[in-house]
Design a protein around this motif. Sequence first.
Motif, PDB file in Angstrom:
ATOM      1  N   ALA A  81      33.898  90.577  49.828  1.00 42.13           N
ATOM      2  CA  ALA A  81      35.315  90.722  49.498  1.00 42.13           C
ATOM      3  C   ALA A  81      35.533  90.760  47.987  1.00 42.13           C
ATOM      4  O   ALA A  81      36.330  91.565  47.480  1.00 42.13           O
ATOM      5  CB  ALA A  81      36.111  89.568  50.111  1.00 42.13           C
ATOM      6  N   ARG A  82      34.825  89.922  47.248  1.00 42.95           N
ATOM      7  CA  ARG A  82      35.017  89.899  45.805  1.00 42.95           C
ATOM      8  C   ARG A  82      34.538  91.196  45.165  1.00 42.95           C
ATOM      9  O   ARG A  82      35.147  91.695  44.212  1.00 42.95           O
ATOM     10  CB  ARG A  82      34.289  88.683  45.214  1.00 42.95           C
ATOM     11  N   ARG A  83      33.466  91.767  45.675  1.00 41.22           N
ATOM     12  CA  ARG A  83      32.981  93.043  45.123  1.00 41.22           C
ATOM     13  C   ARG A  83      33.894  94.196  45.522  1.00 41.22           C
ATOM     14  O   ARG A  83      34.062  95.142  44.752  1.00 41.22           O
ATOM     15  CB  ARG A  83      31.541  93.292  45.570  1.00 41.22           C
ATOM     16  N   MET A  84      34.471  94.111  46.705  1.00 38.98           N
ATOM     17  CA  MET A  84      35.455  95.127  47.078  1.00 38.98           C
ATOM     18  C   MET A  84      36.677  95.033  46.172  1.00 38.98           C
ATOM     19  O   MET A  84      37.249  96.058  45.772  1.00 38.98           O
ATOM     20  CB  MET A  84      35.875  94.928  48.544  1.00 38.98           C
ATOM     21  N   GLY A  85      37.097  93.816  45.831  1.00 37.71           N
ATOM     22  CA  GLY A  85      38.215  93.650  44.915  1.00 37.71           C
ATOM     23  C   GLY A  85      37.934  94.217  43.539  1.00 37.71           C
ATOM     24  O   GLY A  85      38.844  94.675  42.844  1.00 37.71           O
ATOM     25  N   ALA A  86      36.643  94.214  43.157  1.00 36.43           N
ATOM     26  CA  ALA A  86      36.246  94.784  41.865  1.00 36.43           C
ATOM     27  C   ALA A  86      35.923  96.275  41.975  1.00 36.43           C
ATOM     28  O   ALA A  86      35.309  96.848  41.064  1.00 36.43           O
ATOM     29  CB  ALA A  86      35.035  94.028  41.321  1.00 36.43           C
ATOM     30  N   ASN A  87      36.282  96.900  43.117  1.00 34.11           N
ATOM     31  CA  ASN A  87      36.080  98.340  43.338  1.00 34.11           C
ATOM     32  C   ASN A  87      34.599  98.739  43.340  1.00 34.11           C
ATOM     33  O   ASN A  87      34.241  99.817  42.868  1.00 34.11           O
ATOM     34  CB  ASN A  87      36.838  99.164  42.299  1.00 34.11           C
ATOM     35  N   ASP A  88      33.729  97.882  43.871  1.00 32.19           N
ATOM     36  CA  ASP A  88      32.302  98.167  43.966  1.00 32.19           C
ATOM     37  C   ASP A  88      31.899  98.150  45.445  1.00 32.19           C
ATOM     38  O   ASP A  88      31.273  97.196  45.929  1.00 32.19           O
ATOM     39  CB  ASP A  88      31.513  97.130  43.167  1.00 32.19           C
ATOM     40  N   GLU A  89      32.260  99.233  46.167  1.00 36.67           N
ATOM     41  CA  GLU A  89      32.013  99.265  47.607  1.00 36.67           C
ATOM     42  C   GLU A  89      30.525  99.272  47.933  1.00 36.67           C
ATOM     43  O   GLU A  89      30.078  98.571  48.849  1.00 36.67           O
ATOM     44  CB  GLU A  89      32.684 100.488  48.238  1.00 36.67           C
ATOM     45  N   ASP A  90      29.730 100.058  47.213  1.00 34.08           N
ATOM     46  CA  ASP A  90      28.286 100.070  47.478  1.00 34.08           C
ATOM     47  C   ASP A  90      27.670  98.701  47.219  1.00 34.08           C
ATOM     48  O   ASP A  90      26.811  98.235  47.985  1.00 34.08           O
ATOM     49  CB  ASP A  90      27.598 101.120  46.599  1.00 34.08           C
ATOM     50  N   GLY A  91      28.107  98.061  46.143  1.00 34.43           N
ATOM     51  CA  GLY A  91      27.601  96.715  45.860  1.00 34.43           C
ATOM     52  C   GLY A  91      28.016  95.722  46.929  1.00 34.43           C
ATOM     53  O   GLY A  91      27.254  94.813  47.270  1.00 34.43           O
ATOM     54  N   ALA A  92      29.219  95.896  47.466  1.00 34.74           N
ATOM     55  CA  ALA A  92      29.696  95.009  48.523  1.00 34.74           C
ATOM     56  C   ALA A  92      28.842  95.155  49.775  1.00 34.74           C
ATOM     57  O   ALA A  92      28.404  94.162  50.369  1.00 34.74           O
ATOM     58  CB  ALA A  92      31.162  95.332  48.840  1.00 34.74           C
ATOM     59  N   ILE A  93      28.588  96.402  50.178  1.00 32.42           N
ATOM     60  CA  ILE A  93      27.774  96.625  51.380  1.00 32.42           C
ATOM     61  C   ILE A  93      26.348  96.142  51.149  1.00 32.42           C
ATOM     62  O   ILE A  93      25.716  95.543  52.036  1.00 32.42           O
ATOM     63  CB  ILE A  93      27.800  98.111  51.771  1.00 32.42           C
ATOM     64  N   GLY A  94      25.814  96.373  49.943  1.00 27.54           N
ATOM     65  CA  GLY A  94      24.471  95.897  49.633  1.00 27.54           C
ATOM     66  C   GLY A  94      24.370  94.387  49.737  1.00 27.54           C
ATOM     67  O   GLY A  94      23.369  93.855  50.248  1.00 27.54           O
ATOM     68  N   ALA A  95      25.392  93.665  49.271  1.00 28.37           N
ATOM     69  CA  ALA A  95      25.396  92.211  49.381  1.00 28.37           C
ATOM     70  C   ALA A  95      25.406  91.779  50.841  1.00 28.37           C
ATOM     71  O   ALA A  95      24.755  90.799  51.225  1.00 28.37           O
ATOM     72  CB  ALA A  95      26.606  91.635  48.645  1.00 28.37           C
ATOM     73  N   GLY A  96      26.146  92.529  51.672  1.00 32.40           N
ATOM     74  CA  GLY A  96      26.161  92.220  53.095  1.00 32.40           C
ATOM     75  C   GLY A  96      24.821  92.445  53.757  1.00 32.40           C
ATOM     76  O   GLY A  96      24.386  91.652  54.604  1.00 32.40           O
ATOM     77  N   LEU A  97      24.128  93.527  53.376  1.00 33.14           N
ATOM     78  CA  LEU A  97      22.801  93.802  53.938  1.00 33.14           C
ATOM     79  C   LEU A  97      21.799  92.716  53.540  1.00 33.14           C
ATOM     80  O   LEU A  97      20.921  92.349  54.336  1.00 33.14           O
ATOM     81  CB  LEU A  97      22.313  95.165  53.471  1.00 33.14           C
ATOM     82  N   ASP A  98      21.932  92.212  52.317  1.00 32.03           N
ATOM     83  CA  ASP A  98      21.064  91.110  51.902  1.00 32.03           C
ATOM     84  C   ASP A  98      21.249  89.909  52.823  1.00 32.03           C
ATOM     85  O   ASP A  98      20.276  89.223  53.179  1.00 32.03           O
ATOM     86  CB  ASP A  98      21.378  90.700  50.460  1.00 32.03           C
ATOM     87  N   GLY A  99      22.491  89.673  53.231  1.00 34.69           N
ATOM     88  CA  GLY A  99      22.756  88.576  54.159  1.00 34.69           C
ATOM     89  C   GLY A  99      22.126  88.799  55.521  1.00 34.69           C
ATOM     90  O   GLY A  99      21.622  87.859  56.144  1.00 34.69           O
ATOM     91  N   VAL A 100      22.124  90.051  55.997  1.00 35.47           N
ATOM     92  CA  VAL A 100      21.497  90.357  57.289  1.00 35.47           C
ATOM     93  C   VAL A 100      19.995  90.123  57.229  1.00 35.47           C
ATOM     94  O   VAL A 100      19.399  89.524  58.141  1.00 35.47           O
ATOM     95  CB  VAL A 100      21.808  91.807  57.705  1.00 35.47           C
TER      96      VAL A 100
END
Length: 452
Positions: A81-100
């Motif tokens: 959510a914080r990366r999406m707020g900073a307009n970094d969608e790829d970074g946001a999804i990448g952070a989620g994949l790291d969690g998986v």
Amino acid sequence: MMRRAAREVQETDSLGPQIRALAVPAFFTLVAEPLFLMTDSSIVGHLGVTQLAALGAASAVLLSLTGIFVFLAYATTALVARRMGANDEDGAIGAGLDGVWLALALSIPLAAATFAAAPLAVRAMTSAPEVVDAGVTYLRISALGIPAMLVCLAAQGLLRGLQDTRTPLLVTVTGFALNAALNAILVLGLHTGLAGSAAGTTAAQWLMALALLASIGRRVRHLDVRPHPGRVLGAARAGAPILVRTIALRAVLLLTTATAGLFGPGTLAAHQIASTIFTFLTFALDAVAIAAQALVGESLGRGDASRTRELTATLTRWGWRCGLVGGVATLVTAWWVPLLFTSDATIAHTTSAALVVIALVSAPSGVLFVHDGVLMGAGDGAFLARAQLALLVGYLPLVWVLSTSRDAVTGWGDAVPLVAVWVLYALYLLARMAVLDHRRRGTAWMHLESAG
């Protein structure tokens, strides 16, 4: 007063649609998840007191072990959510994949350890030999589903951070329906007992995990989805404070269940039913907390302090009102819902008495869950860890007093021991709410990551 009321209405009008868009699907998702356990309890409960007590002991261990890793969802939601707020969608999804990937890395050794230590874990909950044997069977079969459960946590955290709560809803509702069907076939149709109940739930959990991964796969076709050890370790470090916080919370739940077990299989069986209903209620309340994680995380990621403060005030009111509704519903249904889980009149009466305590503390619990979500969305994990450890230390003397007063408490009637257990837990919830509310009223947790 009139100006204040008008301002609150205006805030609700502007933020209400966003909160509802996230909270309503999350509500049904979270309600569906405890229905797995409620389905098991309602079917197994008619097999007898021994089987229900065994389910209570084994599920307490299983939920505590897997619940420790709820940070895979919470920390992932906040990061995305914080990366999406900073307009970094790829970074946001990448952070989620790291969690998986982190979920997969953690789940395999956890499943193996749970299988091996099942006898010791169940004996910690109860000493009745027949209950221990049945509980070990349930826990060992359920251990095979631990990797699926942890992957579901991380995947849901990713999707929630993207403000998609509809996909987890669809997957979870489908999984619940499958779980109910498999339990009915295996337990009632094929008479496989507690083992069949565990097998049906495990199969449903694996199908849910695969469905969530398939949904995420459609969003990441342009990204490198391979695990990056450094980033996965970074995800682990980010989630460490939430892990400590959750361990402290689960320790309280385990202590509570173990204390109920000291009063015999009947009290433990009633506690299992009351805990199942309480889980249903708190998961419903947590829907607003999930909205808080996503919205507060995004707002702080954009560096918008004013909106963040407005969000927290509105979300707090939502938590209070939802908790009040849940408490009234619990109180109204307290005398007949236990009959859905057991035909034993004494256990049903004992459960009803405990549900009255749960109903009285429901509204403060709604506020508590919202504050928890706000602080998680803000990345205030270090404070949450310290606070929950302190609350755990404060809970220990209360448990000790009740445990050493077993004979006196039992003499007051069948329902009194379980009521005493839940009164102690209610005091803990009230103390936790007060601590988090004090933190929320300050500004130390508002870490702005963007210039706006």
